[in-house]
Design a protein around this motif. Structure first.
Motif, PDB file in Angstrom:
ATOM      1  N   VAL A 194     101.621  98.651 113.293  1.00  0.00           N
ATOM      2  CA  VAL A 194     101.566  98.056 114.624  1.00  0.00           C
ATOM      3  C   VAL A 194     102.279  96.713 114.570  1.00  0.00           C
ATOM      4  O   VAL A 194     101.950  95.857 113.734  1.00  0.00           O
ATOM      5  N   ASP A 195     103.266  96.518 115.433  1.00  0.00           N
ATOM      6  CA  ASP A 195     104.061  95.293 115.365  1.00  0.00           C
ATOM      7  C   ASP A 195     103.271  94.089 115.880  1.00  0.00           C
ATOM      8  O   ASP A 195     102.239  94.222 116.556  1.00  0.00           O
ATOM      9  N   VAL A 196     103.770  92.909 115.554  1.00  0.00           N
ATOM     10  CA  VAL A 196     103.079  91.661 115.885  1.00  0.00           C
ATOM     11  C   VAL A 196     102.924  91.469 117.394  1.00  0.00           C
ATOM     12  O   VAL A 196     101.849  91.087 117.865  1.00  0.00           O
ATOM     13  N   LEU A 233      91.975  90.644 125.563  1.00  0.00           N
ATOM     14  CA  LEU A 233      90.525  90.488 125.526  1.00  0.00           C
ATOM     15  C   LEU A 233      90.063  89.070 125.229  1.00  0.00           C
ATOM     16  O   LEU A 233      88.853  88.805 125.268  1.00  0.00           O
ATOM     17  N   THR A 234      90.994  88.154 124.956  1.00  0.00           N
ATOM     18  CA  THR A 234      90.560  86.805 124.580  1.00  0.00           C
ATOM     19  C   THR A 234      91.182  85.685 125.400  1.00  0.00           C
ATOM     20  O   THR A 234      90.646  84.575 125.420  1.00  0.00           O
ATOM     21  N   ARG A 287      99.306  90.942 119.170  1.00  0.00           N
ATOM     22  CA  ARG A 287      99.031  89.731 119.942  1.00  0.00           C
ATOM     23  C   ARG A 287      98.685  90.075 121.389  1.00  0.00           C
ATOM     24  O   ARG A 287      97.766  89.492 121.974  1.00  0.00           O
ATOM     25  N   GLY A 288      99.414  91.037 121.958  1.00  0.00           N
ATOM     26  CA  GLY A 288      99.138  91.427 123.333  1.00  0.00           C
ATOM     27  C   GLY A 288      97.747  92.015 123.494  1.00  0.00           C
ATOM     28  O   GLY A 288      97.046  91.724 124.468  1.00  0.00           O
ATOM     29  N   LEU A 289      97.339  92.843 122.549  1.00  0.00           N
ATOM     30  CA  LEU A 289      96.001  93.421 122.599  1.00  0.00           C
ATOM     31  C   LEU A 289      94.927  92.355 122.423  1.00  0.00           C
ATOM     32  O   LEU A 289      93.879  92.399 123.083  1.00  0.00           O
ATOM     33  N   ILE A 329      98.001 100.846 125.646  1.00  0.00           N
ATOM     34  CA  ILE A 329      97.025  99.885 126.170  1.00  0.00           C
ATOM     35  C   ILE A 329      97.663  98.513 126.303  1.00  0.00           C
ATOM     36  O   ILE A 329      97.498  97.832 127.317  1.00  0.00           O
ATOM     37  N   ALA A 330      98.423  98.108 125.280  1.00  0.00           N
ATOM     38  CA  ALA A 330      99.082  96.802 125.333  1.00  0.00           C
ATOM     39  C   ALA A 330     100.082  96.735 126.472  1.00  0.00           C
ATOM     40  O   ALA A 330     100.309  95.664 127.050  1.00  0.00           O
TER      41      ALA A 330
END
Length: 259
Positions: free
Chosen positions: A225-227, A237-238, A231-233, A129-130
């Protein structure tokens, strides 16, 4: 409105429009990620509506044997090129998954077990998804259980409250109750439920949903899950800025996709 009118499918919904303190707009951004059931249900008109929404990528959470058109699915014309990534969250041949999760696959009670038993699968789906180009349809079979689990992770990571995540899950349960079963290979008992049965079910499983999203950072730590992925996920959405160029477009199938 979060509900999306894509002909052929019920339970299609934009993950945008939910309150979060992490977005400068105060809500998750629309047009980035949609959740839904199996894409083979879409008619030509449904695919046209999806493209109008901005569909660019599909992340398919199903097992390989579930993918493909069924006799009762609509026949659609050839589609424009679309990035389709296969990122199953399950391995139904795994002995512990079979023993622990298979009896409760229609309940959010299994979500924590799925993460514990098959962390690499869930981590891979999050990475897919990212890495996808925004305008993503994320789906499983009914768009309720696996998609519900992944939606809960995405929304919690984006700062959405447990109350709103629970309401989003409940919307999918209500949408798919009393409909033909879309599940494979297991039977979907919710396909015959009445509204009263749905209400009782949601009251019963509410604690599982709340517990699942109670500490998203700890959950993502357990999944390793890496940083950058987190952050990408979250940005997906933000971040209100245009993100149409983000995502590395990793595709399981290039060119003209199957419907």
């Amino acid at each position: 409105m979060r509900d999306l009118d894509w002909d052929g499918c019920r339970n299609i919904r934009d993950l945008g429009g939910l309150p979060t303190p992490l977005s400068p707009t105060g809500v998750t951004i629309e047009g980035r990620v949609a959740r839904g059931p199996r894409r083979e249900l879409l008619t030509d008109a449904g695919w046209t509506a999806a493209r109008g929404w901005g569909l660019r990528s599909v992340v398919d959470l199903r097992n390989e044997g579930e993918i493909g058109r069924r006799e009762t699915d609509p026949v659609v014309e050839s589609l424009d090129a679309l990035c389709i990534v296969h990122a199953p969250t399950e391995d139904q041949s795994h002995p512990e998954f079979q023993a622990v999760c298979m009896p409760i696959l229609d309940s959010p009670e299994y979500w924590q077990h799925n993460l514990r038993i098959l962390p690499g699968h869930v981590r891979g789906a999050l990475a897919a998804i990212a890495g996808a180009r925004p305008g993503i349809l994320m789906h499983c079979s009914a768009g309720r259980d696996r998609t519900g689990m992944m939606s809960a992770l995405l929304l919690a990571n984006a700062g959405v409250s447990a109350e709103d995540i629970l309401a989003d899950y409940a919307t999918s349960v209500r949408a798919m109750a009393s409909t033909a079963s879309h599940s494979a290979p297991t039977d979907d008992r919710q396909a015959s439920w009445t509204p009263a049965q749905v209400d009782a079910w949601l009251a019963e499983v509410e604690p599982h949903v709340r517990a699942f999203v109670a500490d998203i950072d700890e959950t993502l730590d357990r999944l390793a899950v890496d940083v950058p992925t987190r952050r990408g996920l979250r940005d997906l959405l933000t971040e209100s800025k245009d993100c149409s160029g983000t995502g590395n477009g990793r595709c399981a199938m290039a060119g003209r996709p199957r419907p």
